[in-house]
Write a protein that holds these residues in place. Structure first.
Motif, PDB file in Angstrom:
ATOM      1  N   CYS A 101       2.046   5.348   1.948  1.00 52.09           N
ATOM      2  CA  CYS A 101       2.633   4.875   3.203  1.00 52.09           C
ATOM      3  C   CYS A 101       1.889   5.522   4.366  1.00 52.09           C
ATOM      4  O   CYS A 101       1.290   6.597   4.223  1.00 52.09           O
ATOM      5  CB  CYS A 101       4.118   5.235   3.276  1.00 52.09           C
ATOM      6  SG  CYS A 101       5.138   4.543   1.952  1.00 52.09           S
ATOM      7  N   ASN A 104       2.099  -9.729   4.482  1.00 49.75           N
ATOM      8  CA  ASN A 104       3.496  -9.729   4.035  1.00 49.75           C
ATOM      9  C   ASN A 104       3.612  -9.487   2.534  1.00 49.75           C
ATOM     10  O   ASN A 104       4.615  -8.947   2.062  1.00 49.75           O
ATOM     11  CB  ASN A 104       4.168 -11.047   4.403  1.00 49.75           C
ATOM     12  CG  ASN A 104       4.312 -11.232   5.897  1.00 49.75           C
ATOM     13  OD1 ASN A 104       4.539 -10.272   6.631  1.00 49.75           O
ATOM     14  ND2 ASN A 104       4.153 -12.462   6.360  1.00 49.75           N
ATOM     15  N   GLN A 143       4.984  -3.299   3.330  1.00 50.56           N
ATOM     16  CA  GLN A 143       6.388  -3.303   3.734  1.00 50.56           C
ATOM     17  C   GLN A 143       6.515  -2.416   4.966  1.00 50.56           C
ATOM     18  O   GLN A 143       6.152  -1.235   4.918  1.00 50.56           O
ATOM     19  CB  GLN A 143       7.268  -2.783   2.604  1.00 50.56           C
ATOM     20  CG  GLN A 143       8.758  -2.833   2.924  1.00 50.56           C
ATOM     21  CD  GLN A 143       9.596  -2.402   1.743  1.00 50.56           C
ATOM     22  OE1 GLN A 143       9.334  -1.373   1.129  1.00 50.56           O
ATOM     23  NE2 GLN A 143      10.610  -3.184   1.408  1.00 50.56           N
ATOM     24  N   ASP A 189       8.662  -0.446   7.738  1.00 47.46           N
ATOM     25  CA  ASP A 189       9.956   0.185   7.989  1.00 47.46           C
ATOM     26  C   ASP A 189       9.979   0.634   9.451  1.00 47.46           C
ATOM     27  O   ASP A 189       9.436   1.678   9.800  1.00 47.46           O
ATOM     28  CB  ASP A 189      10.150   1.388   7.047  1.00 47.46           C
ATOM     29  CG  ASP A 189      11.545   1.993   7.143  1.00 47.46           C
ATOM     30  OD1 ASP A 189      12.177   1.878   8.219  1.00 47.46           O
ATOM     31  OD2 ASP A 189      12.001   2.590   6.155  1.00 47.46           O
ATOM     32  N   PHE A 225       4.616   2.087   7.371  1.00 49.26           N
ATOM     33  CA  PHE A 225       4.399   0.911   6.539  1.00 49.26           C
ATOM     34  C   PHE A 225       3.794   1.358   5.218  1.00 49.26           C
ATOM     35  O   PHE A 225       3.005   2.298   5.158  1.00 49.26           O
ATOM     36  CB  PHE A 225       3.536  -0.153   7.233  1.00 49.26           C
ATOM     37  CG  PHE A 225       2.150   0.289   7.626  1.00 49.26           C
ATOM     38  CD1 PHE A 225       1.077   0.100   6.762  1.00 49.26           C
ATOM     39  CD2 PHE A 225       1.915   0.874   8.858  1.00 49.26           C
ATOM     40  CE1 PHE A 225      -0.199   0.484   7.122  1.00 49.26           C
ATOM     41  CE2 PHE A 225       0.637   1.270   9.236  1.00 49.26           C
ATOM     42  CZ  PHE A 225      -0.422   1.075   8.365  1.00 49.26           C
ATOM     43  N   CYS A 226       4.210   0.690   4.136  1.00 47.81           N
ATOM     44  CA  CYS A 226       3.848   1.119   2.791  1.00 47.81           C
ATOM     45  C   CYS A 226       3.082   0.018   2.064  1.00 47.81           C
ATOM     46  O   CYS A 226       3.429  -1.162   2.162  1.00 47.81           O
ATOM     47  CB  CYS A 226       5.095   1.490   1.986  1.00 47.81           C
ATOM     48  SG  CYS A 226       6.004   2.906   2.671  1.00 47.81           S
ATOM     49  N   MET A 243       2.222  -2.075  -1.032  1.00 47.20           N
ATOM     50  CA  MET A 243       3.100  -2.452  -2.134  1.00 47.20           C
ATOM     51  C   MET A 243       2.347  -2.676  -3.448  1.00 47.20           C
ATOM     52  O   MET A 243       2.541  -3.667  -4.156  1.00 47.20           O
ATOM     53  CB  MET A 243       3.935  -3.665  -1.740  1.00 47.20           C
ATOM     54  CG  MET A 243       4.950  -3.325  -0.656  1.00 47.20           C
ATOM     55  SD  MET A 243       6.221  -4.586  -0.392  1.00 47.20           S
ATOM     56  CE  MET A 243       5.260  -5.865   0.394  1.00 47.20           C
ATOM     57  N   THR A 297       5.908  -9.727  -5.965  1.00 48.09           N
ATOM     58  CA  THR A 297       5.764  -9.687  -4.507  1.00 48.09           C
ATOM     59  C   THR A 297       4.437 -10.289  -4.074  1.00 48.09           C
ATOM     60  O   THR A 297       4.369 -11.035  -3.087  1.00 48.09           O
ATOM     61  CB  THR A 297       5.889  -8.248  -3.996  1.00 48.09           C
ATOM     62  OG1 THR A 297       7.174  -7.727  -4.364  1.00 48.09           O
ATOM     63  CG2 THR A 297       5.758  -8.183  -2.486  1.00 48.09           C
TER      64      THR A 297
END
Length: 206
Positions: free
Chosen positions: A121, A148, A152, A154, A160-161, A163, A177
């Motif tokens: 992240c 997207n 992800q 936050d 932001f992480c 994925m 995802t």
């Protein structure tokens, strides 16, 4: 059933929003056609699993090979698995992808750990332009992923992480995802998998 529906083929279009129905299509009408389609040969079927061979991942203009330098590329090294939500990378490949992300993003980063798995992240004050990422296949095909599918955000934590997570396996899992907003078709007669960027919420209304 295959002779009655138009052959051994099917496709699906997963919507990112869990409150909106996703759909699967069988036989005639399930083909993935048109512009921006990436079609890749399947590796030999393994117990009903669908595997492809990737050569690596490109982050912006920098290529990160699946294999360490000097080792032969393992075939069937990517499993397409909608039942695994977050994609997973073998530990060695994961470490090199994370290093390249750090070199590209250039923000303070931290590892998020849970259940024996990790992902990276980044802290931010103002959300930056997120890096472009693409899967590179052995055949030369290139599958561009969108932010997207990959990150992800936050807003409360201002982080932001990425994925994709690490794995003890020696193959990549292309998880659910990453499959959102792709029309993905499996043609078992031709032994190919096709990907087409698609707004699945709109597509599934048809």
């Amino acid at each position: 059933m295959a002779p009655y529906v138009g052959g051994k083929k099917f496709s699906h279009c997963f919507v990112a929003d869990p409150n909106i129905e996703s759909k699967i299509y069988f036989g005639n009408g399930s083909e993935v056609l048109g512009e921006r389609v990436v079609t890749e040969p399947m590796a030999e079927p393994n117990g009903g699993q669908y595997t492809l061979t990737i050569s690596g991942i490109t982050i912006e203009n920098d290529f990160v090979p699946f294999n360490s330098t000097g080792t032969l590329l393992k075939k069937a090294n990517m499993l397409v698995d909608s039942g695994t939500p977050l994609s997973r990378l073998p530990q060695d490949f994961f470490d090199r992808v994370i290093t390249q992300l750090n070199n590209t993003v250039k923000l303070e980063s931290f590892m998020q750990n849970g259940g024996g798995l990790s992902n990276i992240c980044f802290n931010y004050t103002t959300l930056p332009k997120l890096p472009t990422v693409a899967l590179e296949f052995e055949s030369g095909g290139k599958l561009q992923l969108n932010e997207n599918q990959l990150f992800q955000i936050d807003e409360k934590r201002k982080a932001f992480c990425f994925m994709m997570m690490n794995s003890i396996s020696d193959f990549m899992i292309f998880g659910g995802t990453l499959q959102t907003d792709f029309l993905i078709g499996y043609d078992l007669d031709r032994k190919v998998v096709s990907f087409k960027p698609t707004n699945c919420a709109d597509f599934n209304k048809n």
